[in-house]
Write a protein that holds these residues in place. Structure first.
Motif, PDB file in Angstrom:
ATOM      1  N   GLU A 134      51.039 -43.421  -5.384  1.00 20.06           N
ATOM      2  CA  GLU A 134      50.485 -44.570  -4.564  1.00 20.06           C
ATOM      3  C   GLU A 134      51.673 -45.556  -3.942  1.00 20.06           C
ATOM      4  O   GLU A 134      51.349 -46.054  -2.849  1.00 20.06           O
ATOM      5  CB  GLU A 134      49.770 -45.904  -5.763  1.00 20.06           C
ATOM      6  N   LEU A 135      52.884 -45.691  -4.479  1.00 20.26           N
ATOM      7  CA  LEU A 135      53.967 -46.167  -3.804  1.00 20.26           C
ATOM      8  C   LEU A 135      54.522 -45.442  -2.531  1.00 20.26           C
ATOM      9  O   LEU A 135      54.569 -46.230  -1.550  1.00 20.26           O
ATOM     10  CB  LEU A 135      55.125 -46.438  -4.558  1.00 20.26           C
ATOM     11  N   SER A 136      54.298 -44.287  -2.574  1.00 18.97           N
ATOM     12  CA  SER A 136      54.661 -43.574  -1.321  1.00 18.97           C
ATOM     13  C   SER A 136      53.335 -43.791  -0.352  1.00 18.97           C
ATOM     14  O   SER A 136      53.869 -43.746   1.007  1.00 18.97           O
ATOM     15  CB  SER A 136      54.447 -42.086  -1.552  1.00 18.97           C
ATOM     16  N   LYS A 137      52.387 -43.862  -0.754  1.00 20.43           N
ATOM     17  CA  LYS A 137      50.980 -44.209   0.310  1.00 20.43           C
ATOM     18  C   LYS A 137      51.323 -45.385   0.973  1.00 20.43           C
ATOM     19  O   LYS A 137      51.223 -45.792   2.185  1.00 20.43           O
ATOM     20  CB  LYS A 137      49.959 -44.123  -0.294  1.00 20.43           C
ATOM     21  N   GLN A 138      51.915 -46.452   0.032  1.00 20.08           N
ATOM     22  CA  GLN A 138      52.085 -47.744   0.578  1.00 20.08           C
ATOM     23  C   GLN A 138      53.434 -47.787   1.554  1.00 20.08           C
ATOM     24  O   GLN A 138      53.282 -48.473   2.498  1.00 20.08           O
ATOM     25  CB  GLN A 138      52.546 -48.908  -0.574  1.00 20.08           C
ATOM     26  N   ILE A 139      54.422 -46.994   1.160  1.00 20.80           N
ATOM     27  CA  ILE A 139      55.361 -46.845   2.237  1.00 20.80           C
ATOM     28  C   ILE A 139      54.986 -46.127   3.438  1.00 20.80           C
ATOM     29  O   ILE A 139      55.236 -46.892   4.708  1.00 20.80           O
ATOM     30  CB  ILE A 139      56.700 -46.025   1.408  1.00 20.80           C
ATOM     31  N   ASN A 143      52.019 -46.366   4.736  1.00 23.62           N
ATOM     32  CA  ASN A 143      51.315 -47.282   5.579  1.00 23.62           C
ATOM     33  C   ASN A 143      52.121 -48.294   6.246  1.00 23.62           C
ATOM     34  O   ASN A 143      51.880 -48.596   7.264  1.00 23.62           O
ATOM     35  CB  ASN A 143      50.138 -48.037   4.394  1.00 23.62           C
ATOM     36  N   ASP A 144      53.053 -48.857   5.515  1.00 23.06           N
ATOM     37  CA  ASP A 144      53.841 -49.633   6.133  1.00 23.06           C
ATOM     38  C   ASP A 144      54.811 -49.314   7.188  1.00 23.06           C
ATOM     39  O   ASP A 144      55.315 -50.072   8.392  1.00 23.06           O
ATOM     40  CB  ASP A 144      54.970 -50.389   5.031  1.00 23.06           C
ATOM     41  N   LEU A 145      54.823 -47.918   7.273  1.00 24.51           N
ATOM     42  CA  LEU A 145      55.817 -47.414   8.428  1.00 24.51           C
ATOM     43  C   LEU A 145      54.847 -46.949   9.463  1.00 24.51           C
ATOM     44  O   LEU A 145      55.258 -46.444  10.507  1.00 24.51           O
ATOM     45  CB  LEU A 145      56.494 -45.968   7.821  1.00 24.51           C
ATOM     46  N   GLY A 146      53.586 -46.815   9.272  1.00 24.45           N
ATOM     47  CA  GLY A 146      52.545 -46.432  10.087  1.00 24.45           C
ATOM     48  C   GLY A 146      52.590 -44.934   9.994  1.00 24.45           C
ATOM     49  O   GLY A 146      52.439 -44.339  11.332  1.00 24.45           O
ATOM     50  N   LEU A 147      52.700 -44.162   9.195  1.00 26.97           N
ATOM     51  CA  LEU A 147      52.766 -42.823   9.078  1.00 26.97           C
ATOM     52  C   LEU A 147      51.801 -42.094   8.515  1.00 26.97           C
ATOM     53  O   LEU A 147      51.383 -42.547   7.387  1.00 26.97           O
ATOM     54  CB  LEU A 147      54.159 -42.143   8.447  1.00 26.97           C
ATOM     55  N   TYR A 148      51.327 -40.780   8.843  1.00 30.30           N
ATOM     56  CA  TYR A 148      50.803 -39.890   7.903  1.00 30.30           C
ATOM     57  C   TYR A 148      51.802 -39.155   6.731  1.00 30.30           C
ATOM     58  O   TYR A 148      53.080 -39.589   7.131  1.00 30.30           O
ATOM     59  CB  TYR A 148      50.334 -38.585   8.854  1.00 30.30           C
ATOM     60  N   LEU A 149      51.423 -38.663   5.950  1.00 30.67           N
ATOM     61  CA  LEU A 149      52.290 -38.218   4.837  1.00 30.67           C
ATOM     62  C   LEU A 149      51.599 -37.075   4.409  1.00 30.67           C
ATOM     63  O   LEU A 149      50.398 -36.797   4.226  1.00 30.67           O
ATOM     64  CB  LEU A 149      52.631 -39.342   3.655  1.00 30.67           C
ATOM     65  N   SER A 150      52.742 -36.126   3.910  1.00 28.94           N
ATOM     66  CA  SER A 150      52.373 -34.719   3.391  1.00 28.94           C
ATOM     67  C   SER A 150      53.216 -34.785   2.082  1.00 28.94           C
ATOM     68  O   SER A 150      54.419 -35.136   1.993  1.00 28.94           O
ATOM     69  CB  SER A 150      52.538 -33.761   4.216  1.00 28.94           C
TER      70      SER A 150
END
Length: 259
Positions: free
Chosen positions: A69-74, A76-83
């Motif tokens: 959940e913290l990585s999703k927040q990071i 989100n704040d960077l405006g990025l997708y994540l994998s």
């Protein structure tokens, strides 16, 4: 925030893509303007080891937990997708060091060896190492210190962790056994192949019940942080700023409380 998860392989060697459509960039970090270093321009590639509740674990086919959940927040704040790239814990630092992932977030404690190989963000969590045993055996909180002086008693630890480092430095009379996963360590004490398990308290708490108990708090504290490739100082700075801001506004405490 929209969330879509695609599981690309088995859970043992899982690579899953979590696409986050961000409606806002609260910290106003501009990836292109700020020149933040990424393997892919619109994606944050994250290494995790998913056998460590409450930090990261699989619920059905999706990774979840405090770190997730913290990585999703990071992201989100960077405006990025994540994998996410799911792997054994002793490979997460190596994966970031070799720049096969942008970051690793997996209850990674800061220490000198790791800091020589990767950058660390500001710390986001403090934990402490504890000794766990199987309920009903001969070890108790009252006799644990005497037990630790008995030669060749068996202590199991997860390979590549600060617990392994601490055990070798502080429990020289014990036989140190390493296992790849935390689950294998718990199985070792349940099956009485080991007498004790040295682990972080947050994870130990998730397993306590009829089978296991904490018999000693070592008092050895450690801080967890995000590991970032050494060639990415701007990404390190951006993630540290996000963590500091999210500690200040209470977001990280809210995530912690949910697990």
């Amino acid at each position: 925030m929209k969330l879509k998860t695609i599981l690309l392989s088995t859970l043992l060697a899982a690579v899953c893509i979590v696409c986050v459509a961000c409606t806002s960039n609260t910290n106003k970090i501009d990836i292109n303007k700020d020149g933040i270093e990424l393997l892919n321009t619109d994606e944050l590639k994250i290494a995790i080891a998913s056998d460590n509740p409450p930090f990261e674990y699989f619920k059905s086919v999706e990774p979840t937990g405090f770190d997730v959940e913290l990585s999703k927040q990071i992201a989100n704040d960077l405006g990025l997708y994540l994998s996410y790239q799911n792997m054994e814990f002793n490979n997460v630092i190596k994966t970031v060091e070799e720049h096969k992932a942008d970051i690793a977030i997996s209850a990674i404690a800061i220490n000198a060896d790791r800091a020589s190989r990767v950058n660390f963000s500001s710390a986001y969590y403090e934990d402490v190492k504890v000794l766990v045993d199987k309920k009903g055996n001969e070890i108790t909180p009252q006799n644990i210190d005497k037990f630790l002086e008995i030669p060749n008693k068996k202590l199991v630890v997860q390979a590549g962790t600060t617990c392994e480092e601490y055990a070798k430095a502080n429990y020289s009379k014990l036989q140190i056994i390493t296992k790849i996963t935390n689950d294998e360590c718990f199985k070792a004490i349940k099956d009485e192949d080991a007498d004790l398990f040295l682990i972080n308290q947050a994870y130990a708490n998730s397993k306590l019940g009829d089978d296991f108990e904490i018999v000693k708090n070592t008092g050895s504290k450690e801080a967890y942080a995000v590991a970032i490739n050494k060639q990415c100082p701007k990404l390190t700075k951006a993630i540290s700023e996000i963590i500091e801001a999210r500690i200040k506004d209470g977001t990280i405490n809210k995530i912690k409380d949910s697990f």
